[in-house]
Design a protein around this motif. Structure first.
Motif, short mmCIF file in Angstrom:
data_model
loop_
_atom_site.label_atom_id
_atom_site.label_comp_id
_atom_site.label_asym_id
_atom_site.label_seq_id
_atom_site.Cartn_x
_atom_site.Cartn_y
_atom_site.Cartn_z
N PHE A 7 0.79 -1.18 -0.02
CA PHE A 7 0.17 0.03 0.02
C PHE A 7 0.89 1.34 -0.10
N ARG A 8 0.73 2.14 -0.95
CA ARG A 8 1.56 3.39 -1.05
C ARG A 8 0.76 4.65 -1.02
N ILE A 9 1.01 5.67 -0.45
CA ILE A 9 0.63 6.94 -0.37
C ILE A 9 1.54 7.83 -1.20
N TYR A 10 1.07 8.86 -2.18
CA TYR A 10 1.83 9.33 -2.86
C TYR A 10 1.67 11.11 -2.88
N HIS A 14 5.62 10.55 -5.92
CA HIS A 14 6.73 10.45 -4.98
C HIS A 14 5.85 9.70 -3.71
N VAL A 15 6.59 8.40 -3.37
CA VAL A 15 6.04 7.95 -2.37
C VAL A 15 6.27 8.49 -1.06
N LEU A 16 5.27 8.65 -0.25
CA LEU A 16 5.22 9.40 1.01
C LEU A 16 5.22 8.21 2.14
N THR A 17 4.29 7.31 1.88
CA THR A 17 4.32 6.07 3.00
C THR A 17 4.18 4.97 2.14
N LEU A 18 4.72 3.96 2.84
CA LEU A 18 4.71 2.52 2.26
C LEU A 18 4.65 1.35 3.17
N GLU A 19 3.45 0.69 3.07
CA GLU A 19 3.12 -0.39 3.95
C GLU A 19 3.11 -1.64 3.33
N ARG A 20 3.51 -2.58 3.99
CA ARG A 20 3.64 -3.82 3.47
C ARG A 20 2.65 -5.10 4.37
N LYS A 21 2.21 -6.13 3.72
CA LYS A 21 1.49 -7.00 4.71
C LYS A 21 1.72 -8.24 3.90
N GLU A 22 2.44 -9.21 4.62
CA GLU A 22 2.81 -10.55 3.97
C GLU A 22 1.66 -11.41 3.85
N VAL A 23 1.71 -12.15 2.91
CA VAL A 23 0.68 -13.22 2.64
C VAL A 23 1.26 -14.37 1.96
N TRP A 24 0.61 -15.38 2.05
CA TRP A 24 0.99 -16.66 1.57
C TRP A 24 0.35 -17.28 0.55
N PRO A 25 1.03 -17.48 -0.62
CA PRO A 25 0.54 -18.00 -2.06
C PRO A 25 -0.46 -19.14 -1.79
N SER A 64 -6.38 10.57 2.53
CA SER A 64 -6.00 11.79 2.75
C SER A 64 -5.23 12.21 1.48
N GLY A 65 -4.62 11.15 0.66
CA GLY A 65 -3.87 11.61 -0.56
C GLY A 65 -4.08 10.45 -1.41
N PRO A 66 -3.33 10.61 -2.79
CA PRO A 66 -3.49 9.31 -3.57
C PRO A 66 -2.88 8.16 -3.30
N VAL A 67 -3.24 6.93 -3.72
CA VAL A 67 -2.71 6.00 -3.26
C VAL A 67 -2.68 4.87 -4.19
N SER A 68 -2.23 3.55 -4.20
CA SER A 68 -2.19 2.55 -5.04
C SER A 68 -1.92 1.31 -4.16
N ILE A 69 -2.64 0.28 -4.48
CA ILE A 69 -2.43 -1.05 -3.85
C ILE A 69 -1.73 -2.19 -4.84
N GLY A 70 -0.94 -2.95 -4.34
CA GLY A 70 -0.34 -3.71 -5.37
C GLY A 70 -0.23 -5.18 -4.73
N LEU A 71 0.55 -6.07 -5.44
CA LEU A 71 0.91 -7.34 -5.16
C LEU A 71 2.42 -7.38 -5.52
N ARG A 195 4.39 4.97 -12.08
CA ARG A 195 5.78 4.91 -12.13
C ARG A 195 6.28 6.20 -11.31
N GLU A 196 7.28 5.93 -10.42
CA GLU A 196 7.53 6.51 -9.39
C GLU A 196 8.72 7.42 -9.69
N GLU A 197 8.54 8.97 -9.63
CA GLU A 197 9.58 9.87 -9.94
C GLU A 197 9.96 10.15 -11.49
#
Length: 758
Positions: A7-10, A14-25, A64-71, A195-197
């Motif tokens: 999960f990224r907030i931009y 530019h990335v302001l915040t990056l969170e990761r949650k580990e998952v299992w395939p 609060s700002g633009p975000v993206s979510i990814g795997l 595409r960052e930056e």
């Protein structure tokens, strides 16, 4: 591999915040992120062809700002030798010597280093050949299929992720990040794509320093500011599989590439109507008269003020476009096709047998983009194309008794030049000095069609040196390029970047070598080259911006062909071939999948012919004249976001491909050996009865044009039935607009099978 939901907030890109949650395939689960009170789930199921995943999240509050979510998939024991792949964009990570060269780029090594200098690319998206940390950032429209992955040759294992090109109205993104020091590489699939930056941009630099392919342009991408109640998601499929060779990896990719998205084919313009329009355009706008008796040649373009649009050997059509006119035998077209053939031999060959790459107004120019006078630099691929097509043309003219004394000798002299070059170097390079016959830039697969040209020269002239050279050159390309998954350097203005033209030229070369020798080794090489070539073909329908010309024209991108890793547009057809090598692959293997791909490519092509009632509207605000075709099918924003779905003004090489398609790709193909029927043209064809001696079809023309449909009847158990020039044995069935007709083909009286309407 390790898997995370990211999960990224931009702020802008530019990335302001990056969170990761580990998952299992393979293990279902839920997750939550603090921003926007976002929570969701990841669900898995075993699909028919791979592990299917569905990522869903819902925002309880406004972001609060633009975000993206990814795997994000991360390989923690990463090796630099792994082959990183994104179809039509990245081959072996594009890990070449990258230089900031202006367009058109031309980097000439020192004379003594030209043969073995490492391949050079411009500043296109690539993983670094030297730095520990590097990245590639793409949007889905940068690729022929929304997918990426890698092949580990040491472990004989492949990884591929397939996604959709749009999710919730936004184009998806694909990012590859490598850290060699930590021995990790991550593959991230995200929505929306950000595409960052920096991004790749092809055009004028912002500082005014010139026109460049440039990966350092400031990115204008943004995330999405989701509101309370909105949802985001990703639909994807993951494959981890055994692959003994890189060819097996590509074969696996091509067999699964339709797993998330596909496209459709609409019947809009019959082959014959497109051919009519382009033929009339060529007679009207492309023939240049030189001499006192109306001699002249078919130019490759229509702007007489641009030297390269007068004539270029091979590549964009020089010496190729006249072949269809010779096939037809129609008086005006035939005479101009013959004039082109003779003009080339009379004015464009040097003392060593090579043909100059560029010609205009009595001056032969070189291919080093120095147009202030005659030059001796040659893009070898140009002469390889030209030799191949001149040999086809002399077979037609010889049968009509129209070869002049010395014509065969001149073409044999060109074949001799290739033999000398290969004998001297063990390869034929990319660029040579025609006067000294030195390789100035080596190490590309660009002129791979020379393998086929020399094999055909052996058939025509019977000189053993031609076949020996074809065999040696074929082995060189198979070992050094096809097996390594790098087919590059076909166009003259991409340096040594990977490209579709080298791939399809290589396929053509190997197919011709197999046809000449019957040796299974070359059929295997042709099939391997084909697997790479097909990765450049778009296999889904891109969703264009609503305001674009492509959207207004209801363009289907299925079957269009990406150009190369530098010029990131798809295009109508193969430059500059009909794709009949795919027909021959079916004939030699019995694998009907090759016919399906040929149908995609040839059928897509006709959408892009400008006609009075179907004009192609350009970014310049004009409509292309009747019979004009442009090379751009813009799914990528490499030239700016405003160009996605737009067409450029001007005449381009797809016109040549259109001409070739009518004379080399049957509208309907029938194989009596197994009762197979395939329709490539823009008509509907229903099989009523199929057997080994008789086949009955119902044909319907749903278009607004009269369709003169060519039909090729065949029996693939007899390999010699269909060889180089089979247009004369194809039958024609004329259908008026909306006409429906039954046709019966009877093969009992021999080849070709006879037709009867009922």
């Amino acid at each position: 591999m390790k898997c995370n939901i990211v999960f990224r907030i931009y702020e802008d890109s530019h990335v302001l915040t990056l969170e990761r949650k580990e998952v299992w395939p393979g293990k279902n689960g839920t997750f939550a992120f603090s921003e926007g009170d976002c929570e969701g789930s990841l669900e898995w199921k075993e699909g028919k062809t791979g592990l299917e995943g569905k990522l869903s999240c819902r925002f309880r509050e406004d972001c609060s700002g633009p975000v993206s979510i990814g795997l994000e998939w991360t390989e923690e024991n990463w090796e630099k030798e792994n082959y990183v792949f994104a179809p039509a964009a990245v081959y072996n990570g594009n890990r070449f010597d990258s230089r900031p060269l202006p367009y058109p780029p031309f980097y000439l090594p020192e004379r003594e280093k030209g043969l073995n200098a490492p391949p050079v690319i411009t500043d296109i998206p690539h993983l670094s050949a030297e730095a520990d940390q590097s990245r590639i950032q793409l949007l889905s429209g940068d690729m022929s299929v929304p997918a990426f992955g890698y092949y580990n040759g040491r472990k004989k294992e492949g990884f591929l992720l397939f996604g959709k090109h749009r999710e919730a109205g936004s184009y998806t993104g694909f990012a590859i990040r490598e850290d060699l020091e930590k021995k990790i590489c991550s593959f991230t699939f995200q929505t929306p794509g950000v595409r960052e930056e920096t991004v790749y941009f092809f055009g004028e630099k912002e500082d005014g320093s010139g026109f460049f392919p440039d990966s350092g342009r400031a990115s204008e991408d943004q995330g999405r500011r989701f509101e309370a109640g909105e949802e985001a998601g990703l639909d994807f499929q993951v494959h981890v599989f055994a692959a003994e060779t890189l060819t097996d990896y590509f074969r696996y990719f091509n067999s699964r590439r339709f797993c998330r998205e596909t496209g459709s084919r609409e019947h809009v313009v019959p082959f014959s109507e497109g051919f009519r329009a382009v033929r009339e355009k060529y007679l009207r706008d492309n023939f240049l008269e030189e001499g006192t008796f109306g001699e002249g040649y078919f130019a490759v373009g229509t702007d007489r003020h641009v030297i390269q649009q007068c004539w270029q050997a091979g590549w964009v059509g020089g010496g190729i476009s006249n072949l269809p006119f010779l096939f037809l035998g129609e008086e005006e077209g035939f005479s101009r096709g013959l004039s082109t053939f003779r003009f080339i031999l009379d004015h464009m060959q040097n003392e060593n047998g090579w043909f100059y790459g560029v010609y205009a107004d009595g001056i032969c120019y070189g291919d080093a983009f120095e147009l202030d006078g005659p030059g001796s630099m040659l893009l070898v691929r140009k002469d390889a194309d030209l030799l191949y097509f001149l040999l086809k043309e002399i077979q037609i003219l010889e049968g009509k008794g129209l070869l002049r004394p010395g014509d065969r000798e001149q073409i044999a002299a060109q074949a001799d030049a290739f033999v000398r070059l290969y004998t001297r170097y063990g390869q034929i390079g990319q660029f040579i000095d025609m006067d000294t016959e030195e390789i100035r830039i080596g190490n590309t697969a660009g002129p791979g069609i020379a393998v086929g040209a020399l094999a055909l020269a052996w058939e025509v002239f019977g000189k053993k040196e031609y076949l020996d050279t074809a065999l040696g050159l074929g082995k060189y390309y198979a070992v050094n390029y096809v097996e390594k998954g790098i087919l590059n350097g076909g166009p003259g203005e991409i340096c040594q970047a990977p490209d579709s033209e080298a791939a399809f030229g290589m396929l053509e070369g190997f197919i011709q070598l197999y046809e000449a020798t019957g040796e299974e080794e070359w059929l295997s090489c042709a099939r391997a080259a084909c697997e790479i070539a097909l990765t450049w073909v778009v296999s889904y329908d891109f969703s264009f911006p609503e305001e674009s010309a492509a959207a207004a024209g209801k363009v289907h991108t299925l079957g269009t062909v990406f150009a190369n890793a530098q010029n990131k547009h798809s295009a109508p057809g193969i430059c500059t071939l009909s794709g009949n090598s795919l027909l021959k692959l079916y004939r030699f293997t019995g694998d009907a999948g090759y016919l399906d791909w040929l149908a995609c490519i040839s059928h897509s092509l006709l959408q892009f012919v400008s006609l009075p009632d179907r004009p192609v509207h350009t970014l310049a605000g004009t409509d292309l004249p009747e019979g004009y075709m442009n090379e751009r099918v813009q799914t990528s924003d490499w030239e700016g976001k405003e160009t996605v779905g737009g067409f450029l003004d001007g005449s381009n090489w797809p016109e040549v491909t259109c001409l070739l398609t009518y004379v080399e790709i049957p509208g309907i193909y029938i194989d009596f050996s197994c009762g197979l029927v395939r329709c490539f043209d823009h008509i509907r064809c229903r099989v009523l009865e199929a057997g080994k001696t008789e086949i009955s079809l119902e044909l319907f023309n749903p278009t607004a044009y009269t369709a003169a449909v060519t039909v090729l009847t065949d029996d693939i158990t007899q390999k010699g039935l269909v060889k180089h020039n089979y247009f004369p044995v194809m039958q024609k069935i004329c259908l008026e607009p909306r006409e429906r007709r039954g046709v019966r083909f009877d093969n009992r009286r021999g080849f070709p099978g006879r037709s009867q309407s009922y």
